[in-house]
Write a protein that holds these residues in place. Structure first.
Motif, PDB file in Angstrom:
ATOM      1  N   LEU A 134      12.967 -23.308   6.838  1.00 42.56           N
ATOM      2  CA  LEU A 134      13.304 -23.118   5.400  1.00 42.56           C
ATOM      3  C   LEU A 134      12.098 -23.051   4.381  1.00 42.56           C
ATOM      4  O   LEU A 134      11.991 -22.848   3.171  1.00 42.56           O
ATOM      5  CB  LEU A 134      14.331 -24.027   4.910  1.00 42.56           C
ATOM      6  N   ARG A 135      10.863 -23.356   5.182  1.00 39.67           N
ATOM      7  CA  ARG A 135       9.878 -23.519   4.295  1.00 39.67           C
ATOM      8  C   ARG A 135       8.950 -22.146   4.208  1.00 39.67           C
ATOM      9  O   ARG A 135       8.569 -21.650   3.158  1.00 39.67           O
ATOM     10  CB  ARG A 135       8.718 -24.609   5.006  1.00 39.67           C
ATOM     11  N   ILE A 136       8.939 -21.619   5.443  1.00 42.66           N
ATOM     12  CA  ILE A 136       8.379 -20.109   5.580  1.00 42.66           C
ATOM     13  C   ILE A 136       9.348 -19.480   6.395  1.00 42.66           C
ATOM     14  O   ILE A 136       9.464 -19.641   7.536  1.00 42.66           O
ATOM     15  CB  ILE A 136       7.064 -20.067   6.382  1.00 42.66           C
ATOM     16  N   LEU A 137      10.224 -18.743   5.741  1.00 41.88           N
ATOM     17  CA  LEU A 137      11.396 -18.178   6.148  1.00 41.88           C
ATOM     18  C   LEU A 137      11.017 -17.014   7.446  1.00 41.88           C
ATOM     19  O   LEU A 137       9.903 -16.732   7.444  1.00 41.88           O
ATOM     20  CB  LEU A 137      12.128 -17.268   4.860  1.00 41.88           C
ATOM     21  N   PRO A 138      11.992 -16.996   8.258  1.00 42.12           N
ATOM     22  CA  PRO A 138      11.815 -16.260   9.484  1.00 42.12           C
ATOM     23  C   PRO A 138      11.300 -14.614   9.288  1.00 42.12           C
ATOM     24  O   PRO A 138      11.037 -14.260  10.168  1.00 42.12           O
ATOM     25  CB  PRO A 138      13.036 -16.304  10.198  1.00 42.12           C
ATOM     26  N   HIS A 139      11.566 -14.124   7.966  1.00 40.73           N
ATOM     27  CA  HIS A 139      11.196 -12.833   7.811  1.00 40.73           C
ATOM     28  C   HIS A 139       9.832 -12.769   7.896  1.00 40.73           C
ATOM     29  O   HIS A 139       9.416 -11.514   8.291  1.00 40.73           O
ATOM     30  CB  HIS A 139      11.943 -12.275   6.699  1.00 40.73           C
ATOM     31  N   HIS A 140       9.030 -13.777   7.799  1.00 39.03           N
ATOM     32  CA  HIS A 140       7.453 -13.566   7.849  1.00 39.03           C
ATOM     33  C   HIS A 140       7.291 -13.240   9.341  1.00 39.03           C
ATOM     34  O   HIS A 140       6.577 -12.444   9.990  1.00 39.03           O
ATOM     35  CB  HIS A 140       6.954 -15.035   7.528  1.00 39.03           C
ATOM     36  N   PHE A 141       8.028 -14.003  10.488  1.00 42.13           N
ATOM     37  CA  PHE A 141       7.788 -13.691  11.978  1.00 42.13           C
ATOM     38  C   PHE A 141       8.357 -12.378  11.881  1.00 42.13           C
ATOM     39  O   PHE A 141       7.418 -11.636  12.862  1.00 42.13           O
ATOM     40  CB  PHE A 141       8.911 -14.599  12.559  1.00 42.13           C
ATOM     41  N   GLU A 142       9.279 -11.683  11.599  1.00 40.18           N
ATOM     42  CA  GLU A 142       9.700 -10.474  11.716  1.00 40.18           C
ATOM     43  C   GLU A 142       8.589  -9.390  11.172  1.00 40.18           C
ATOM     44  O   GLU A 142       8.289  -8.419  11.933  1.00 40.18           O
ATOM     45  CB  GLU A 142      11.243 -10.239  10.998  1.00 40.18           C
ATOM     46  N   TYR A 143       8.149  -9.644  10.096  1.00 40.66           N
ATOM     47  CA  TYR A 143       7.100  -8.985   9.513  1.00 40.66           C
ATOM     48  C   TYR A 143       5.788  -8.686  10.466  1.00 40.66           C
ATOM     49  O   TYR A 143       5.298  -7.832  11.051  1.00 40.66           O
ATOM     50  CB  TYR A 143       6.745  -9.550   8.102  1.00 40.66           C
ATOM     51  N   PHE A 144       5.454 -10.088  11.189  1.00 39.40           N
ATOM     52  CA  PHE A 144       4.406  -9.906  12.100  1.00 39.40           C
ATOM     53  C   PHE A 144       4.752  -8.936  13.330  1.00 39.40           C
ATOM     54  O   PHE A 144       3.808  -8.303  13.742  1.00 39.40           O
ATOM     55  CB  PHE A 144       4.056 -11.351  12.684  1.00 39.40           C
ATOM     56  N   LYS A 145       5.948  -9.306  13.905  1.00 42.57           N
ATOM     57  CA  LYS A 145       6.306  -8.404  14.777  1.00 42.57           C
ATOM     58  C   LYS A 145       6.382  -6.909  14.717  1.00 42.57           C
ATOM     59  O   LYS A 145       5.739  -6.220  15.417  1.00 42.57           O
ATOM     60  CB  LYS A 145       8.076  -8.936  15.087  1.00 42.57           C
ATOM     61  N   ASN A 146       6.765  -6.547  13.479  1.00 39.48           N
ATOM     62  CA  ASN A 146       6.933  -5.213  13.221  1.00 39.48           C
ATOM     63  C   ASN A 146       5.429  -4.618  13.053  1.00 39.48           C
ATOM     64  O   ASN A 146       5.375  -3.294  13.548  1.00 39.48           O
ATOM     65  CB  ASN A 146       7.910  -4.959  12.086  1.00 39.48           C
ATOM     66  N   TYR A 147       4.831  -5.610  12.242  1.00 37.21           N
ATOM     67  CA  TYR A 147       3.324  -5.052  12.179  1.00 37.21           C
ATOM     68  C   TYR A 147       2.603  -4.831  13.257  1.00 37.21           C
ATOM     69  O   TYR A 147       1.922  -3.730  13.526  1.00 37.21           O
ATOM     70  CB  TYR A 147       2.642  -5.980  11.042  1.00 37.21           C
ATOM     71  N   SER A 148       2.849  -5.763  14.408  1.00 34.43           N
ATOM     72  CA  SER A 148       2.093  -5.864  15.381  1.00 34.43           C
ATOM     73  C   SER A 148       2.599  -4.584  16.231  1.00 34.43           C
ATOM     74  O   SER A 148       1.481  -3.749  16.853  1.00 34.43           O
ATOM     75  CB  SER A 148       2.349  -6.946  16.040  1.00 34.43           C
ATOM     76  N   LYS A 149       3.502  -4.248  16.325  1.00 42.89           N
ATOM     77  CA  LYS A 149       4.247  -3.211  17.039  1.00 42.89           C
ATOM     78  C   LYS A 149       3.837  -1.813  16.390  1.00 42.89           C
ATOM     79  O   LYS A 149       3.222  -0.935  17.131  1.00 42.89           O
ATOM     80  CB  LYS A 149       5.826  -3.076  17.080  1.00 42.89           C
ATOM     81  N   GLU A 150       3.750  -1.735  15.218  1.00 38.26           N
ATOM     82  CA  GLU A 150       3.248  -0.535  14.539  1.00 38.26           C
ATOM     83  C   GLU A 150       1.917  -0.363  14.741  1.00 38.26           C
ATOM     84  O   GLU A 150       1.282   0.899  14.888  1.00 38.26           O
ATOM     85  CB  GLU A 150       3.667  -0.786  12.958  1.00 38.26           C
ATOM     86  N   HIS A 151       1.122  -1.442  14.924  1.00 37.01           N
ATOM     87  CA  HIS A 151      -0.304  -1.201  14.796  1.00 37.01           C
ATOM     88  C   HIS A 151      -1.009  -1.323  16.269  1.00 37.01           C
ATOM     89  O   HIS A 151      -2.280  -1.864  16.340  1.00 37.01           O
ATOM     90  CB  HIS A 151      -1.141  -2.193  13.942  1.00 37.01           C
ATOM     91  N   LYS A 152      -0.178  -1.571  17.302  1.00 40.80           N
ATOM     92  CA  LYS A 152      -0.536  -1.837  18.453  1.00 40.80           C
ATOM     93  C   LYS A 152      -1.472  -2.983  18.399  1.00 40.80           C
ATOM     94  O   LYS A 152      -2.440  -3.160  19.362  1.00 40.80           O
ATOM     95  CB  LYS A 152      -1.126  -0.686  19.221  1.00 40.80           C
ATOM     96  N   ILE A 153      -0.907  -4.292  18.185  1.00 40.75           N
ATOM     97  CA  ILE A 153      -1.612  -5.472  18.262  1.00 40.75           C
ATOM     98  C   ILE A 153      -1.176  -6.385  19.501  1.00 40.75           C
ATOM     99  O   ILE A 153       0.227  -6.351  19.643  1.00 40.75           O
ATOM    100  CB  ILE A 153      -1.397  -6.134  16.987  1.00 40.75           C
ATOM    101  N   LYS A 154      -1.885  -6.749  20.359  1.00 39.89           N
ATOM    102  CA  LYS A 154      -1.512  -7.499  21.393  1.00 39.89           C
ATOM    103  C   LYS A 154      -0.909  -8.858  21.046  1.00 39.89           C
ATOM    104  O   LYS A 154      -1.728  -9.782  20.815  1.00 39.89           O
ATOM    105  CB  LYS A 154      -2.575  -7.641  22.423  1.00 39.89           C
ATOM    106  N   SER A 155       0.452  -8.963  21.014  1.00 33.65           N
ATOM    107  CA  SER A 155       1.213  -9.969  20.499  1.00 33.65           C
ATOM    108  C   SER A 155       2.116 -10.325  21.587  1.00 33.65           C
ATOM    109  O   SER A 155       3.058  -9.705  21.929  1.00 33.65           O
ATOM    110  CB  SER A 155       1.625  -9.911  19.098  1.00 33.65           C
ATOM    111  N   ASN A 156       2.444 -11.653  21.576  1.00 33.96           N
ATOM    112  CA  ASN A 156       3.697 -12.446  22.099  1.00 33.96           C
ATOM    113  C   ASN A 156       4.501 -12.926  21.123  1.00 33.96           C
ATOM    114  O   ASN A 156       3.799 -13.390  19.771  1.00 33.96           O
ATOM    115  CB  ASN A 156       3.460 -13.517  23.157  1.00 33.96           C
ATOM    116  N   PHE A 157       5.684 -13.055  21.055  1.00 32.98           N
ATOM    117  CA  PHE A 157       6.513 -13.623  19.947  1.00 32.98           C
ATOM    118  C   PHE A 157       7.723 -14.625  20.413  1.00 32.98           C
ATOM    119  O   PHE A 157       8.147 -14.274  21.566  1.00 32.98           O
ATOM    120  CB  PHE A 157       7.234 -12.538  19.380  1.00 32.98           C
ATOM    121  N   TRP A 158       7.898 -15.735  19.786  1.00 33.78           N
ATOM    122  CA  TRP A 158       8.915 -16.673  20.436  1.00 33.78           C
ATOM    123  C   TRP A 158       9.592 -17.048  18.934  1.00 33.78           C
ATOM    124  O   TRP A 158       8.910 -18.096  18.357  1.00 33.78           O
ATOM    125  CB  TRP A 158       8.368 -17.762  21.068  1.00 33.78           C
ATOM    126  N   LEU A 159      10.812 -16.539  18.651  1.00 33.00           N
ATOM    127  CA  LEU A 159      11.407 -17.309  17.587  1.00 33.00           C
ATOM    128  C   LEU A 159      12.257 -18.318  18.085  1.00 33.00           C
ATOM    129  O   LEU A 159      13.282 -17.966  19.157  1.00 33.00           O
ATOM    130  CB  LEU A 159      12.384 -16.415  16.990  1.00 33.00           C
TER     131      LEU A 159
END
Length: 189
Positions: A134-159
Motif C-alpha cells: 500500500l506504500r508503493i503500489l504494485p503497478h510500479h512493479f508491473e511498470y518495471f516488468k513491462n519496461y524491461s521486456k520492451e527494452h530487453k533489460i535482463k531482469s527477474n521478477f517476484w511479486l
C-alpha cells in the motif's frame, strides 16, 4: 551503511532527495570496497524501497555493477506523484504544484525520479514487490516488468503473494535469501 539523512550518517538537509543525490553515497561505498581489494564485478547492490531507486541510480552511474536487487521500488515519477496525491485525498490537479514546491524547497527536480528509465541492458536486475503493498503500489512493479521486456533489460521478477511493503524478506526469509543467493551468484564473479 546509512545513506545521508538516515541512521548514523550526517544530516545534510531537512528534505528527502528521493535518491537523486544520495546515489553518491552508494558510489562512495563502492569506491571504499574497491580500495580494500574488491573488484567491481564482485559488488552487487541491494536496495529497499527508496533505497532501491538509489541503487538503480548508482548502477546507472557505475555501469560496472552487474547485479542490482530492487525491493519495492517506485518506477516512475508520475506514477508515484499520482499515488501520493491520492493517498492524501487531493485531486490530481495538485500534481504540478506539489512537483514545483518540491523543486523549490529542495533544489531537486522530482521529475527526474524515473528509476525505470535508468535501467541498462548490460546490467542484471531482480525486482521484488509485495502483492498487497500500500506504500508503493504494485503497478510500479508491473511498470518495471513491462519496461524491461520492451527494452530487453535482463531482469527477474517476484511479486510476492500476501505481502505488504518490504514484507517479503520477513514473511518468507528462507525463500527470499535463496532467490537472492542464486541471483547474486549468477551475476557476480
Amino acid at each position: 551503511f546509512d545513506l545521508r539523512n538516515y541512521g548514523q550518517s550526517d544530516k545534510v538537509s531537512e528534505y528527502e532527495d528521493l535518491g537523486l543525490l544520495s546515489y553518491r553515497d552508494v558510489l562512495g561505498a563502492i569506491n571504499f570496497l574497491e580500495e580494500i581489494g574488491f573488484n567491481t564485478n564482485q559488488i552487487g547492490l541491494h536496495g529497499i524501497s527508496l533505497g532501491a531507486s538509489t541503487a538503480i541510480f548508482a548502477a546507472a552511474k557505475n555501469r560496472n555493477i552487474n547485479a542490482i536487487w530492487a525491493e519495492s521500488s517506485l518506477a516512475e515519477f508520475n506514477l508515484i506523484l499520482k499515488d501520493e496525491i491520492a493517498r492524501y485525498g487531493l485531486p490530481s490537479i495538485f500534481g504540478p504544484a506539489v512537483s514545483l514546491g518540491g523543486k523549490i524547497l529542495t533544489g531537486i527536480d522530482p521529475a527526474d525520479l524515473n528509476p525505470a528509465k535508468k535501467l541498462n541492458s548490460k546490467q542484471n536486475y531482480f525486482f521484488t514487490h509485495g502483492e498487497k503493498d500500500l506504500r508503493i503500489l504494485p503497478h510500479h512493479f508491473e511498470y518495471f516488468k513491462n519496461y524491461s521486456k520492451e527494452h530487453k533489460i535482463k531482469s527477474n521478477f517476484w511479486l510476492v503473494a500476501d505481502t505488504y511493503h518490504v514484507d517479503a524478506m520477513f514473511k518468507y526469509p528462507d525463500e527470499y535469501a535463496n532467490k537472492m543467493k542464486i541471483f547474486f551468484e549468477a551475476n557476480l564473479n
